[in-house]
Design a protein around this motif. Sequence first.
Motif, PDB file in Angstrom:
ATOM      1  N   ALA A   1      10.465   6.129  65.178  1.00 15.84           N
ATOM      2  CA  ALA A   1      11.699   6.407  64.926  1.00 15.84           C
ATOM      3  C   ALA A   1      11.820   6.448  63.150  1.00 15.84           C
ATOM      4  N   PHE A   2      11.064   5.776  62.621  1.00 11.10           N
ATOM      5  CA  PHE A   2      11.064   6.098  61.020  1.00 11.10           C
ATOM      6  C   PHE A   2      10.371   7.305  60.653  1.00 11.10           C
ATOM      7  N   ASP A   3       9.009   7.365  61.532  1.00 14.07           N
ATOM      8  CA  ASP A   3       8.318   8.773  61.160  1.00 14.07           C
ATOM      9  C   ASP A   3       9.288   9.863  61.416  1.00 14.07           C
ATOM     10  N   ALA A   4      10.067  10.031  62.255  1.00 12.51           N
ATOM     11  CA  ALA A   4      11.064  10.992  62.397  1.00 12.51           C
ATOM     12  C   ALA A   4      12.083  11.215  61.452  1.00 12.51           C
ATOM     13  N   GLN A  43       3.405  10.086  70.297  1.00 13.39           N
ATOM     14  CA  GLN A  43       4.129  10.771  69.213  1.00 13.39           C
ATOM     15  C   GLN A  43       3.622  10.531  67.816  1.00 13.39           C
ATOM     16  N   LEU A  44       3.280   9.363  67.670  1.00 11.11           N
ATOM     17  CA  LEU A  44       2.449   8.992  66.478  1.00 11.11           C
ATOM     18  C   LEU A  44       1.089   9.426  66.389  1.00 11.11           C
ATOM     19  N   VAL A  83       9.638  16.746  65.852  1.00 14.52           N
ATOM     20  CA  VAL A  83      10.631  15.760  65.655  1.00 14.52           C
ATOM     21  C   VAL A  83      11.554  16.017  66.498  1.00 14.52           C
ATOM     22  N   ALA A  84      11.746  17.509  66.597  1.00 21.03           N
ATOM     23  CA  ALA A  84      13.090  17.948  67.610  1.00 21.03           C
ATOM     24  C   ALA A  84      12.574  17.656  69.088  1.00 21.03           C
TER      25      ALA A  84
END
Length: 401
Positions: free
Chosen positions: A152-155, A14-15, A66-67
């Motif tokens: 999680a912070f990125d999202a 994801q990152l 993000v979704a």
Amino acid sequence: MEETVGRAFRATIQLGKTVALSFVTLLYLPVLVFTVIGTAVLLGAGALPETVLLQRRIAGVKRRMVAEATGEPIDEAYPPITGPLPARLRTALKDPGTYRDLSWLALHAVFGWVVFVALIVLWYFGLMVDGFWSGTLGRRPYVLPLIERLAAFDASWSRALLAPSPEARRAAELSRRVEQLTETRAGAVAAHGAELRRIERDLHDGTQARLVALSMRVGMARRAYDSDPDLARRLLDDAQDQAEEALAELRHVVRGIHPPILTDRGLVGAVRALAAGSGLAVTVTDEGLETPADGPDASNGGRAGVRAPAAVEAAAYFVVAEALTNAAKHSGSPVAAVRLARTPRGLAVLVRDEGRGGADERGGSGLVGIRRRVAALDGTVDVSSPTGGPTVIEVELPCVW
């Protein structure tokens, strides 16, 4: 430990997408600078709306990312950038979402590379220093769960900036509504024009021609009255036939404007008459509608209860008539069903046939006319017609009961 590594690996993917998108945002920044300079000197103002649209697409990619990661979509609430250049410039510059997206892009361009460095450091201390190669993993597993927290912070911060504000939601909804009403008005004007042309054609080619022939017959009969009474009588008989045919043509034209049967029998009765003359075995059901009774009080249904407005009834009648005509011509099915129902929002109409399906609005099947007639009343049309059938046309016409 293996489970921790697996979760960290998924968060790293994801990152990694965040890092890749950050590179895209860095490529976008020169485009933005060029557009700003061009707009300032009034030479490249035409590029500003396109640049904002590109910015929206980049932000849209992040919304989908993000979704996908969180399972919670992020709404978009942009007013459409359409029309002539001055209008497009105003929309692009006045939209609050333009500046929220721009803030996100600037932060994301930096944040992505911070993430890149953080991933290298966390994986190094989480695996290599803990003895990845020596088989002594697990002495410091808390390092790898930090990758999940970073993801999680990125999202969360992206969601905070990319989610539209309440004002933006209202503005975008208003803009979409105006655009929808503009399209609806254009469709209604087109349908009205087509109806006027049809009436003019029917009057010119049918009624007017018969009245001209009637006038000629009467003139010939008057001239022949003294010299040849038998010829005059035959001409008058022909004139009477022409007059009756002209009256029939006029009745046909009037029915096309507003069917008198709606006034006489109400929507349910009119639809039952349509069904009886359709050539199909049609089942008509109704829920919560009134059918006018005979007598002086027939205008209000002949008993307690209210009817839909005349325009709504006329539109529903047209939908059923067109749908049954299509079914008789194209479906190949001997049976059909019509359902009329009173709903909290208005009047619902459903027409179904068990034919071959495959109805195509581009094929001149009359579905375009249905959509235009319904759109003029701010209604909705849903057509389902898979190959092999059945064909189902569902219409909802809003009204106050």
